[in-house]
Design a protein around this motif. Structure first.
Motif, short mmCIF file in Angstrom:
data_model
loop_
_atom_site.label_atom_id
_atom_site.label_comp_id
_atom_site.label_asym_id
_atom_site.label_seq_id
_atom_site.Cartn_x
_atom_site.Cartn_y
_atom_site.Cartn_z
N LEU A 31 0.79 -1.28 0.10
CA LEU A 31 0.08 -0.23 0.12
C LEU A 31 0.91 1.40 -0.14
N ARG A 32 0.55 2.34 -0.82
CA ARG A 32 1.27 3.48 -0.82
C ARG A 32 0.53 4.73 -0.37
N CYS A 33 1.17 5.49 0.57
CA CYS A 33 0.85 6.90 0.87
C CYS A 33 1.86 7.83 0.33
N HIS A 34 1.05 8.88 -0.14
CA HIS A 34 1.77 9.79 -0.92
C HIS A 34 1.46 11.34 -0.32
N GLN A 35 2.24 12.03 0.23
CA GLN A 35 1.83 13.49 0.64
C GLN A 35 2.29 14.53 -0.20
N THR A 36 1.90 15.77 -0.15
CA THR A 36 2.49 16.76 -0.60
C THR A 36 2.64 17.89 0.24
N GLU A 37 2.69 17.72 1.53
CA GLU A 37 2.81 18.79 2.58
C GLU A 37 4.16 19.07 3.37
N ASN A 38 5.00 17.94 2.84
CA ASN A 38 6.40 18.01 3.27
C ASN A 38 6.47 17.80 4.78
N HIS A 39 5.38 17.06 5.35
CA HIS A 39 5.61 16.60 6.75
C HIS A 39 6.75 15.61 7.18
N ARG A 40 7.25 15.74 8.35
CA ARG A 40 8.32 14.98 8.68
C ARG A 40 7.75 13.42 9.13
N TYR A 41 6.59 13.43 9.83
CA TYR A 41 6.21 12.25 10.44
C TYR A 41 5.01 11.68 9.34
N MET A 42 5.24 10.44 9.33
CA MET A 42 4.20 9.59 8.58
C MET A 42 3.77 8.42 9.36
N TYR A 43 2.52 8.02 9.08
CA TYR A 43 2.01 6.91 10.03
C TYR A 43 1.09 5.86 9.20
N TRP A 44 1.33 4.69 9.44
CA TRP A 44 0.33 3.64 9.09
C TRP A 44 -0.66 3.11 10.23
N TYR A 45 -1.86 3.38 10.11
CA TYR A 45 -2.93 2.63 11.07
C TYR A 45 -3.60 1.71 10.43
N ARG A 46 -4.46 0.54 11.24
CA ARG A 46 -5.37 0.02 10.74
C ARG A 46 -6.63 0.11 11.59
N GLN A 47 -7.67 0.05 10.88
CA GLN A 47 -8.94 0.24 11.81
C GLN A 47 -9.87 -0.90 11.63
N ASP A 48 -10.26 -1.25 12.77
CA ASP A 48 -11.27 -2.57 12.85
C ASP A 48 -12.25 -2.39 13.77
N PRO A 49 -13.26 -3.05 13.30
CA PRO A 49 -14.69 -2.91 14.40
C PRO A 49 -14.13 -3.43 15.64
N GLY A 50 -14.54 -2.91 16.94
CA GLY A 50 -14.00 -3.44 18.21
C GLY A 50 -12.84 -2.93 18.64
N HIS A 51 -11.80 -2.45 17.74
CA HIS A 51 -10.41 -2.12 18.28
C HIS A 51 -10.14 -0.64 17.78
N GLY A 52 -10.97 -0.12 16.95
CA GLY A 52 -10.53 1.39 16.60
C GLY A 52 -9.31 1.43 16.02
N LEU A 53 -8.65 2.43 16.02
CA LEU A 53 -7.39 2.62 15.33
C LEU A 53 -6.14 2.21 15.96
N ARG A 54 -5.42 1.44 15.17
CA ARG A 54 -4.17 0.89 15.90
C ARG A 54 -3.00 1.36 15.08
N LEU A 55 -1.81 1.71 15.78
CA LEU A 55 -0.77 2.14 14.93
C LEU A 55 0.17 0.93 14.67
N ILE A 56 0.44 0.88 13.33
CA ILE A 56 1.15 -0.30 12.71
C ILE A 56 2.86 -0.08 12.74
N HIS A 57 3.17 1.05 11.90
CA HIS A 57 4.44 1.47 11.94
C HIS A 57 4.38 3.08 11.85
N LYS A 87 8.44 0.80 14.96
CA LYS A 87 7.22 -0.11 15.22
C LYS A 87 6.17 0.45 15.93
N GLY A 88 4.92 -0.01 15.67
CA GLY A 88 3.75 0.62 16.55
C GLY A 88 3.46 -0.57 17.22
N GLU A 89 2.05 -0.41 17.51
CA GLU A 89 1.43 -1.47 18.43
C GLU A 89 1.26 -2.88 17.85
#
Lengths: 113, 111
Positions: A21-47, A57-59
């Motif tokens: 999966l690819r994430c592309h930003q045009t804001e020149n922000h330093r930090y980037m994150y990948w989350y997954r969202q599942d019913p019953g778990h909410g948003l959880r940080l991957i990396h 690494k995340g959770e």
């Protein structure tokens, strides 16, 4: 969506296949994150990444790897997809640390059969 | 005990009602508190950001943080059908090691 795009937006794949999966930003922000969202778990940080080639690494990092070779791109790879990785994946960016406002992309809906 | 607890709802209210959304947390080191709104099949967007304790108001929205009780709230006045969404609380400690999200509360405002 604050200059963040994700591709693909939808993907159906089979168990055992690699997926990127690819994430592309045009804001020149330093930090980037990948989350997954599942019913019953909410948003959880991957990396997350705090700079080019700097990642941590995340959770829920097992089964995922990431790479960031350019400021604007952050890739999430599932080396061998499993059904438990069926989820909605969100990329986010922030200018400084995690405590800074995070802006989210539109999400990628991944189904692993 | 999860670090952040949030009642998933769903919460249904008539248009014009005052809505109260809440989260509790267990980590006393949390200093940064946020509320995100997420419309169906969209990414979350920041609604309110509060540092440490106190209240913050922005139009119809008020965020409250009670660190002594480890409790945060989001109030929506004069709720509108366009407020129908899932509301996620999120928080982090001073070191900013990670943003911890609640599971979200789904709100439906009927006209």
């Amino acid at each position: 969506d604050a200059g963040i795009t994700q591709s693909p937006r939808h993907k159906v794949t089979e168990t055992g296949t690699p997926v990127t999966l690819r994430c592309h930003q045009t804001e020149n922000h330093r930090y980037m994150y990948w989350y997954r969202q599942d019913p019953g778990h909410g948003l959880r940080l991957i990396h997350y990444s705090y700079g080019v080639k700097d990642t941590d690494k995340g959770e829920v990092s097992d089964g995922y790897s990431v790479s960031r070779s350019k400021t604007e791109d952050f890739l999430l790879t599932l080396e061998s997809a499993t059904s438990s990785q069926t989820s909605v994946y969100f990329c986010a960016i922030s200018d400084r640390a995690h405590t800074d406002t995070q802006y989210f992309g539109p999400g990628t809906r991944l189904t692993v059969l | 005990q999860k670090e952040v607890e949030q009642d998933p709802g769903p919460l249904s209210v008539p248009e014009g009602a005052i809505v109260s959304l809440n989260c509790t947390y267990s980590n006393s080191a949390f200093q940064y508190f946020m509320w995100y709104r997420q419309y169906s099949r969209k990414g979350p967007e920041l609604l309110m950001y509060t540092y440490s304790s106190g209240n913050k108001e922005d139009g119809r929205f008020t965020a409250q943080v009670d660190k002594s009780s480890k409790y945060i709230s989001l109030f929506i006045r004069d709720s509108q059908p366009s407020d129908s969404a899932t509301y996620l609380c999120a928080m982090s400690n001073q070191a900013g090691t990670a943003l911890i999200f609640g599971k979200g509360t789904t709100l439906s405002v009927s006209s």
